[in-house]
Design a protein around this motif. Structure first.
Motif, mmCIF file in Angstrom:
data_model
loop_
_atom_site.group_PDB
_atom_site.id
_atom_site.type_symbol
_atom_site.label_atom_id
_atom_site.label_comp_id
_atom_site.label_asym_id
_atom_site.label_seq_id
_atom_site.Cartn_x
_atom_site.Cartn_y
_atom_site.Cartn_z
ATOM 1 N N LYS A 145 -5.948 -5.183 -7.627
ATOM 2 C CA LYS A 145 -4.707 -4.418 -7.601
ATOM 3 C C LYS A 145 -3.518 -5.361 -7.693
ATOM 4 O O LYS A 145 -3.411 -6.302 -6.903
ATOM 5 C CB LYS A 145 -4.617 -3.590 -6.317
ATOM 6 N N TYR A 146 -2.644 -5.060 -8.660
ATOM 7 C CA TYR A 146 -1.476 -5.905 -8.895
ATOM 8 C C TYR A 146 -0.228 -5.039 -8.968
ATOM 9 O O TYR A 146 -0.293 -3.833 -9.197
ATOM 10 C CB TYR A 146 -1.640 -6.682 -10.206
ATOM 11 N N CYS A 147 0.902 -5.680 -8.796
ATOM 12 C CA CYS A 147 2.189 -4.997 -8.913
ATOM 13 C C CYS A 147 2.599 -4.990 -10.388
ATOM 14 O O CYS A 147 2.489 -6.010 -11.068
ATOM 15 C CB CYS A 147 3.232 -5.741 -8.086
ATOM 16 N N THR A 149 0.829 -1.203 0.000
ATOM 17 C CA THR A 149 0.000 0.000 0.000
ATOM 18 C C THR A 149 0.867 1.259 0.000
ATOM 19 O O THR A 149 1.721 1.426 0.855
ATOM 20 C CB THR A 149 -0.941 0.010 1.220
ATOM 21 N N GLY A 150 0.654 2.094 -1.005
ATOM 22 C CA GLY A 150 1.423 3.332 -1.127
ATOM 23 C C GLY A 150 2.512 3.254 -2.172
ATOM 24 O O GLY A 150 3.085 4.277 -2.552
ATOM 25 N N THR A 207 8.587 1.654 -3.910
ATOM 26 C CA THR A 207 8.890 3.079 -4.080
ATOM 27 C C THR A 207 8.484 3.895 -2.858
ATOM 28 O O THR A 207 8.830 5.061 -2.754
ATOM 29 C CB THR A 207 8.147 3.643 -5.303
ATOM 30 N N HIS A 208 7.732 3.292 -1.952
ATOM 31 C CA HIS A 208 7.204 4.042 -0.817
ATOM 32 C C HIS A 208 8.014 3.878 0.455
ATOM 33 O O HIS A 208 7.624 4.387 1.503
ATOM 34 C CB HIS A 208 5.749 3.649 -0.564
ATOM 35 N N ILE A 209 9.116 3.166 0.403
ATOM 36 C CA ILE A 209 9.971 3.038 1.573
ATOM 37 C C ILE A 209 11.390 3.400 1.194
ATOM 38 O O ILE A 209 11.793 3.243 0.044
ATOM 39 C CB ILE A 209 9.945 1.604 2.162
ATOM 40 N N GLN A 264 4.088 -11.865 -7.924
ATOM 41 C CA GLN A 264 3.624 -12.374 -6.622
ATOM 42 C C GLN A 264 4.198 -11.516 -5.491
ATOM 43 O O GLN A 264 5.181 -11.892 -4.845
ATOM 44 C CB GLN A 264 4.033 -13.843 -6.458
ATOM 45 N N PRO A 265 3.605 -10.356 -5.257
ATOM 46 C CA PRO A 265 4.123 -9.408 -4.266
ATOM 47 C C PRO A 265 4.402 -9.983 -2.893
ATOM 48 O O PRO A 265 5.364 -9.583 -2.234
ATOM 49 C CB PRO A 265 3.031 -8.335 -4.202
ATOM 50 N N GLU A 266 3.591 -10.915 -2.464
ATOM 51 C CA GLU A 266 3.760 -11.509 -1.132
ATOM 52 C C GLU A 266 5.182 -12.043 -0.944
ATOM 53 O O GLU A 266 5.785 -11.890 0.122
ATOM 54 C CB GLU A 266 2.748 -12.639 -0.965
#
Ligand code: SF4
Length: 95
Positions: free
Chosen positions: A47-49, A35-36, A68-70, A54-56
């Protein structure tokens, strides 16, 4: 080939004539940690990357390296001062 499953219309490496070759035959939706992130893309299927199927799995051993959010944690190394050299510099009037 162009995806015909979860990311319809998107060029994908895993798509083949007989369908999606990725694990299970489709991409996986993002996880809460995503998220973000600017790589999260919304399709009709969810919602997919945009970078990883497989984002998990990107979060199982720490932070996702595509996120990109961290900010990557950079360890600030304390400047080590050699006490003997510092003492000599002080005695010589250099600082
Ligand atoms: S790049 Fe990483 S954090 Fe961003 S959506 Fe993809 S898997 Fe999630």
């Amino acid at each position: 080939m162009i995806c015909q499953t979860s990311k319809q219309g998107v060029e994908c490496f895993f798509m083949a004539k007989n369908g999606c070759n990725y694990n299970g035959g489709s991409c996986y939706t993002i996880v809460e940690s995503c998220t973000g992130c600017a790589r999260v893309t919304e399709y009709s299927a969810g919602k997919y990357c945009s970078s990883y199927p497989q984002p998990e799995l990107k979060w199982t051993s720490g932070q996702c390296n595509f996120a990109t959010h961290i900010k990557a944690e950079t360890l600030k190394e304390d400047k080590k001062v050699n006490a003997l050299k510092a003492s000599k510099r002080k005695a010589a009037g250099k600082m």
